[in-house]
Design an enzyme around this catalytic site. Structure first.
Site, PDB file in Angstrom:
ATOM      1  N   ARG A  39      67.874  -4.728  35.218  1.00  0.00           N
ATOM      2  CA  ARG A  39      68.450  -5.830  34.439  1.00  0.00           C
ATOM      3  C   ARG A  39      67.330  -6.672  33.814  1.00  0.00           C
ATOM      4  O   ARG A  39      67.431  -7.103  32.668  1.00  0.00           O
ATOM      5  CB  ARG A  39      69.348  -6.691  35.327  1.00  0.00           C
ATOM      6  CG  ARG A  39      70.664  -6.035  35.697  1.00  0.00           C
ATOM      7  CD  ARG A  39      71.376  -6.783  36.802  1.00  0.00           C
ATOM      8  NE  ARG A  39      71.775  -8.129  36.412  1.00  0.00           N
ATOM      9  CZ  ARG A  39      72.257  -9.036  37.269  1.00  0.00           C
ATOM     10  NH1 ARG A  39      72.386  -8.726  38.561  1.00  0.00           N
ATOM     11  NH2 ARG A  39      72.606 -10.238  36.847  1.00  0.00           N
ATOM     12  N   CYS A  55      68.106 -16.161  38.672  1.00  0.00           N
ATOM     13  CA  CYS A  55      68.773 -14.863  38.907  1.00  0.00           C
ATOM     14  C   CYS A  55      69.904 -14.759  37.893  1.00  0.00           C
ATOM     15  O   CYS A  55      69.760 -15.214  36.758  1.00  0.00           O
ATOM     16  CB  CYS A  55      69.277 -14.759  40.351  1.00  0.00           C
ATOM     17  SG  CYS A  55      70.497 -16.010  40.802  1.00  0.00           S
TER      18      CYS A  55
END
Length: 284
Positions: free
Chosen positions: A183, A242
């Protein structure tokens, strides 16, 4: 004070009335059908544990996921849950947060409670799994809330907003991303629709899973090695991020275990940053 405790430590103190257990299990993002962690809590939990519903304890006045509540609202919610802010030395309790399986959301609850002023918060290594493996008893059904007072005072130095994040990036400060390496690189999709993957300019990648082994936080020395391998200097200020502010708290916990003193968490995280059309996103 040790931030991590094991099942034996908790069992030894449970009868003293100085420990309150908190099930802080959050359903994993992107898993369908959605895991009903509250129902699992009702079915089986540690003795006297209350359920810390992270979704319900997030700010409803924003579209961003898992944002902190205003302090006064958080304090009222903790009062209703029977969670005090004072520690045993002040007539309160040691709060021990855990989750049903693995390491994912308990550190976020640890961080939320700490940043709002709780005096003594620990994380149970191995959670419910380790407790049962030790042959210790569990209970079912909801636990009635005891009388408690939580005096919420936000530690603003521990929380970063978008403007603070941007300024840190511009100054070349350490911003550490807990999402997966794929990601971060932009080669795997984000679990939230409408967000492209990739990373902030200058950010460092430390997938939170590298701080975890067998459903527990790794020893501090091993965690320190992970951070060093990824170029993170724990002696300098660090900001964690995050997808939505949850696993950024795993990094924050790991950094504190390593002795880091200047740690902030970017609460909006990628859900906020990547939703801004003017935000630069790096691939690769």
């Amino acid at each position: 004070m040790s931030l991590l405790v094991d099942a034996a430590w908790v069992a030894e103190r449970l009868g003293s009335g100085e420990v309150l257990l908190v099930d802080a299990t959050l359903p994993p993002v992107g898993v369908m059908p959605k895991v009903d962690t509250r129902a699992r809590y009702v079915e089986k939990h540690l003795p006297g544990a209350v359920f810390f519903d992270m979704e319900a304890l997030s700010d409803p006045d924003t579209d961003l996921p898992h944002m902190l509540l205003p302090p006064e609202r958080f304090g009222r919610e903790m009062d209703a849950l029977g969670v005090p802010s004072a520690g045993p030395e002040q007539g309160g309790k040691t709060l021990v947060v855990y989750e049903q399986v693995g390491v994912f959301s308990a550190p976020r609850a640890w961080w939320m409670l700490r940043v709002m002023g709780a005096a003594d918060v620990r994380v149970l290594q191995g959670g419910l799994t380790a407790w049962e493996a030790a042959g210790l008893p569990v209970e079912s059904e909801e636990v009635p809330a005891a009388s408690a007072r939580f005096d919420a005072v936000l530690d603003r130095d521990a929380v970063a907003g978008l403007a603070v994040l941007k300024a840190a990036l511009e100054r070349g400060e350490q911003v550490v991303d807990a999402r997966s390496a794929a990601r971060f690189a932009g080669t795997a999709p984000e679990p939230r629709a409408g967000l492209q993957s990739g990373h902030m300019p200058g950010a460092l990648s430390v997938p939170y899973t590298e701080l975890v082994a067998d459903g527990r936080m790794k020893p501090a020395a091993e965690i320190a090695s992970v951070f060093a391998e990824h170029g993170v200097d724990v002696e300098r200020p660090v900001m964690t991020t995050c997808g939505s502010g949850v696993t950024a708290a795993v990094l924050a916990l790991g950094l504190e275990l390593c002795g880091a003193k200047q740690v902030r968490l970017y609460d909006g995280s990628w859900a906020e940053y990547a939703s801004r059309p003017d935000a630069p996103i790096i691939k690769g």
